[in-house]
Design a protein around this motif. Sequence first.
Motif, PDB file in Angstrom:
ATOM      1  N   GLY A 207      26.337  41.628  34.077  1.00 37.76           N
ATOM      2  CA  GLY A 207      26.690  40.213  33.976  1.00 37.76           C
ATOM      3  C   GLY A 207      28.132  39.940  34.334  1.00 37.76           C
ATOM      4  O   GLY A 207      28.436  38.954  35.028  1.00 37.76           O
ATOM      5  N   HIS A 208      29.036  40.803  33.884  1.00 39.06           N
ATOM      6  CA  HIS A 208      30.462  40.606  34.182  1.00 39.06           C
ATOM      7  C   HIS A 208      30.727  40.732  35.686  1.00 39.06           C
ATOM      8  O   HIS A 208      31.485  39.943  36.258  1.00 39.06           O
ATOM      9  CB  HIS A 208      31.296  41.633  33.412  1.00 39.06           C
ATOM     10  CG  HIS A 208      31.101  41.582  31.932  1.00 39.06           C
ATOM     11  ND1 HIS A 208      31.432  40.475  31.176  1.00 39.06           N
ATOM     12  CD2 HIS A 208      30.589  42.484  31.067  1.00 39.06           C
ATOM     13  CE1 HIS A 208      31.134  40.712  29.917  1.00 39.06           C
ATOM     14  NE2 HIS A 208      30.623  41.925  29.816  1.00 39.06           N
ATOM     15  N   HIS A 209      30.097  41.716  36.289  1.00 38.74           N
ATOM     16  CA  HIS A 209      30.309  41.907  37.727  1.00 38.74           C
ATOM     17  C   HIS A 209      29.668  40.779  38.530  1.00 38.74           C
ATOM     18  O   HIS A 209      30.179  40.399  39.586  1.00 38.74           O
ATOM     19  CB  HIS A 209      29.758  43.264  38.165  1.00 38.74           C
ATOM     20  CG  HIS A 209      30.587  44.422  37.713  1.00 38.74           C
ATOM     21  ND1 HIS A 209      31.698  44.855  38.400  1.00 38.74           N
ATOM     22  CD2 HIS A 209      30.490  45.215  36.618  1.00 38.74           C
ATOM     23  CE1 HIS A 209      32.238  45.881  37.769  1.00 38.74           C
ATOM     24  NE2 HIS A 209      31.530  46.115  36.680  1.00 38.74           N
ATOM     25  N   LEU A 210      28.556  40.238  38.023  1.00 42.97           N
ATOM     26  CA  LEU A 210      27.947  39.101  38.704  1.00 42.97           C
ATOM     27  C   LEU A 210      28.868  37.889  38.658  1.00 42.97           C
ATOM     28  O   LEU A 210      29.007  37.156  39.650  1.00 42.97           O
ATOM     29  CB  LEU A 210      26.600  38.767  38.068  1.00 42.97           C
ATOM     30  CG  LEU A 210      25.836  37.592  38.695  1.00 42.97           C
ATOM     31  CD1 LEU A 210      25.558  37.858  40.174  1.00 42.97           C
ATOM     32  CD2 LEU A 210      24.531  37.345  37.952  1.00 42.97           C
ATOM     33  N   ASN A 211      29.524  37.684  37.519  1.00 41.76           N
ATOM     34  CA  ASN A 211      30.483  36.574  37.417  1.00 41.76           C
ATOM     35  C   ASN A 211      31.632  36.752  38.403  1.00 41.76           C
ATOM     36  O   ASN A 211      32.064  35.791  39.051  1.00 41.76           O
ATOM     37  CB  ASN A 211      31.025  36.479  35.990  1.00 41.76           C
ATOM     38  CG  ASN A 211      29.993  35.947  35.016  1.00 41.76           C
ATOM     39  OD1 ASN A 211      29.075  35.225  35.402  1.00 41.76           O
ATOM     40  ND2 ASN A 211      30.117  36.309  33.748  1.00 41.76           N
ATOM     41  N   ARG A 212      32.132  37.983  38.518  1.00 46.06           N
ATOM     42  CA  ARG A 212      33.206  38.239  39.471  1.00 46.06           C
ATOM     43  C   ARG A 212      32.720  38.030  40.898  1.00 46.06           C
ATOM     44  O   ARG A 212      33.451  37.527  41.764  1.00 46.06           O
ATOM     45  CB  ARG A 212      33.730  39.675  39.316  1.00 46.06           C
ATOM     46  CG  ARG A 212      34.586  39.883  38.082  1.00 46.06           C
ATOM     47  CD  ARG A 212      35.908  39.115  38.185  1.00 46.06           C
ATOM     48  NE  ARG A 212      36.631  39.468  39.381  1.00 46.06           N
ATOM     49  CZ  ARG A 212      37.428  40.525  39.490  1.00 46.06           C
ATOM     50  NH1 ARG A 212      37.600  41.331  38.450  1.00 46.06           N
ATOM     51  NH2 ARG A 212      38.063  40.778  40.616  1.00 46.06           N
TER      52      ARG A 212
ATOM     53  N   LEU B 193      30.428  35.918  41.844  1.00 41.48           N
ATOM     54  CA  LEU B 193      30.344  34.478  42.084  1.00 41.48           C
ATOM     55  C   LEU B 193      31.731  33.890  42.337  1.00 41.48           C
ATOM     56  O   LEU B 193      31.884  32.985  43.166  1.00 41.48           O
ATOM     57  CB  LEU B 193      29.682  33.787  40.880  1.00 41.48           C
ATOM     58  CG  LEU B 193      28.189  34.117  40.678  1.00 41.48           C
ATOM     59  CD1 LEU B 193      27.671  33.477  39.399  1.00 41.48           C
ATOM     60  CD2 LEU B 193      27.363  33.669  41.871  1.00 41.48           C
ATOM     61  N   GLN B 194      32.749  34.386  41.639  1.00 43.09           N
ATOM     62  CA  GLN B 194      34.114  33.915  41.894  1.00 43.09           C
ATOM     63  C   GLN B 194      34.556  34.273  43.311  1.00 43.09           C
ATOM     64  O   GLN B 194      35.148  33.444  44.015  1.00 43.09           O
ATOM     65  CB  GLN B 194      35.067  34.536  40.864  1.00 43.09           C
ATOM     66  CG  GLN B 194      34.843  34.072  39.437  1.00 43.09           C
ATOM     67  CD  GLN B 194      35.714  34.820  38.450  1.00 43.09           C
ATOM     68  OE1 GLN B 194      36.667  35.487  38.827  1.00 43.09           O
ATOM     69  NE2 GLN B 194      35.373  34.725  37.172  1.00 43.09           N
TER      70      GLN B 194
ATOM     71  N   ARG C  91      32.648  32.165  45.722  1.00 47.46           N
ATOM     72  CA  ARG C  91      33.137  30.779  45.701  1.00 47.46           C
ATOM     73  C   ARG C  91      34.410  30.654  46.539  1.00 47.46           C
ATOM     74  O   ARG C  91      34.600  29.679  47.274  1.00 47.46           O
ATOM     75  CB  ARG C  91      33.396  30.345  44.258  1.00 47.46           C
ATOM     76  CG  ARG C  91      33.739  28.848  44.129  1.00 47.46           C
ATOM     77  CD  ARG C  91      33.995  28.459  42.669  1.00 47.46           C
ATOM     78  NE  ARG C  91      32.801  28.707  41.864  1.00 47.46           N
ATOM     79  CZ  ARG C  91      32.738  29.617  40.886  1.00 47.46           C
ATOM     80  NH1 ARG C  91      33.791  30.378  40.620  1.00 47.46           N
ATOM     81  NH2 ARG C  91      31.636  29.782  40.195  1.00 47.46           N
TER      82      ARG C  91
END
Length: 601
Positions: free
Chosen positions: A232-237, A239-240, A243
């Motif tokens: 989950g943490h790597h997925l958030n990164r 997406l950043q 973006r």
Amino acid sequence: MTVSAPPALPAPDQRSSMLGVLRVYLGPLKGQVLLLAALLLGGTGLNLALPQLLSRFVDNAKLLGGADVALLSRLALTYIVLAVGVQLLSAAATYVGAQVGWTATNRLRADLMSHMLSLDMREHKERTPGEMIERIDGDVTALSNFFSQFAVRVFGAALLLTGALVMFWRTDPRVGAGVTIFTAVTLLTMNRVRKLGVEPTRLEREASAQLFGFVEERLAGLEDIRSLGAGGHHLNRFLQTQRAFFGRSVNSWRRRSVVWQLSMALFAVGYVGLLAAAVGLYAAGSITLGTAFLLYQYMSMVEEPIDQLTQQLQDLQKAGASLGRVAQLMALKSEITGGTRSLPAGPLELRFRDVSFNYAPSDPESRGVLRGVDFTLPAGQTLGLLGRTGSGKTTLTRLISRLYDPTAGQVTLGRAGEPGIDVRDVPLSELRSRVAVVSQDVQLFQASVRDNLSFFDPEITDAQVEAALREVGLGDWLARLPEGVRTPLPTGSLSAGEAQLLAFARVMLRDPALVILDEPSSRLDPATEALLTAAITRLLSGRTAIIIAHRLDTVARADRILVLGAGQVLEDGPREALAQNPRSHYADLLRAGAGAAEVLA
């Protein structure tokens, strides 16, 4: 094994401009370029003739009852034949242009790949593999349109635009002057705004490289990410990062789109002006209806090439940004260059003479990894290299194969009793063919067994590969392969022991004078280690060797032992003598190892 030198690269200053790129990469294809020019010239000539036929057709067709049907039929048939000719010449030009473009692009890719392989390890440590892939593939793909389409469309558009303006002047000099002024203003205006997209496009390519690097790193560490529940943490990164790439892409597109938006606005004005002039001249009786139609057709021939130029200017902005990044990469220079002295045949004596090394020599606060290392390894002997993690063992071996050069001191190879040859004086291809390194992490490729062992060298025969596999004890494994050495070897299909044995087979094929084994049995079970030990014995026979190890039984066959600590030589001498000396570091390690074995028992 024959080691070929990498291809010579064009000088960086030749590749720092668009004209330089065209000269370097299209120059050798001048025959095809001339054919392309002939096709474009022929297509343009036919294209300019079509409106003339339409004009005559219109002027004759409007004569109600008096039209010459035979003439109209001939004009129509001629128009069809010429129109088909235009399409055929256009298709041929597109084909030849694509062939020229991709040939030039592939040469550029090969030059980039060769250049990156020649760069120092410091440069590779500063960039992720994903970023390097983006440089070779993403940036060069952006340049591929510049090669394959730019020359075709820009040259063709320039010919068509020039021809259309000439026809305007021949038809009516007043209209010709007005359209020429309009064209000049349009081109100058677009040229002024075309640079708006270069910097945003460069930032877009940088963001793309960062995205590729991010994905590559996460895929490489997928096992750790999953086992630690960090997806989950790597997925958030991700997406950043995505973006940021999306934002820069949108901004880049907006800046580049100014060119065609401006072109549309200018041509709306241009068409209104031309139609007004044509209607006025027709009303005054200065031109016929066919000529008025002719003027409109030629105006579309002015618009079409300028539209092409507009589109190519946007691609030119992309190419300019990509070329800048490619030029930056090409401008990087390797500090490690080879000499001209050849090494003698047979096992080599290795000497370190007061060698120091620092990964960051420019940083005054950085402590050197190696400091004043001085030892001699006689030819044909095996050195067991011991020390705590971070003591400098792997760094020491990297200096031998010149992945790095010493900050101070000298590393030499040569015959016993003779002055050694500084490794910096030996051609790199020869040095790395005579010094073989087997690292802890063996890199396998999604290719056949023979390609994995030969590194895609076609001069190595299947029989040689089979002999090397049997030499390291993989004969039974080879017999089970459905296609022998031609069997594809999917990544991850081998155990750690089998991968190490394949790496040994690679060394057998090269027949080096000096072999370096970095922790060869660090991840093996006892049964596999026994097989590996036998393979090591065969591998090191008649060769000088260095074995890096934490486990002492791995260096039980060594002739000499060298113990490193904090980048310095703590101990160096014959293994048997050090083992019998109770005050030696090696004897301490042996006692510590025996004590640990008793506790486990």
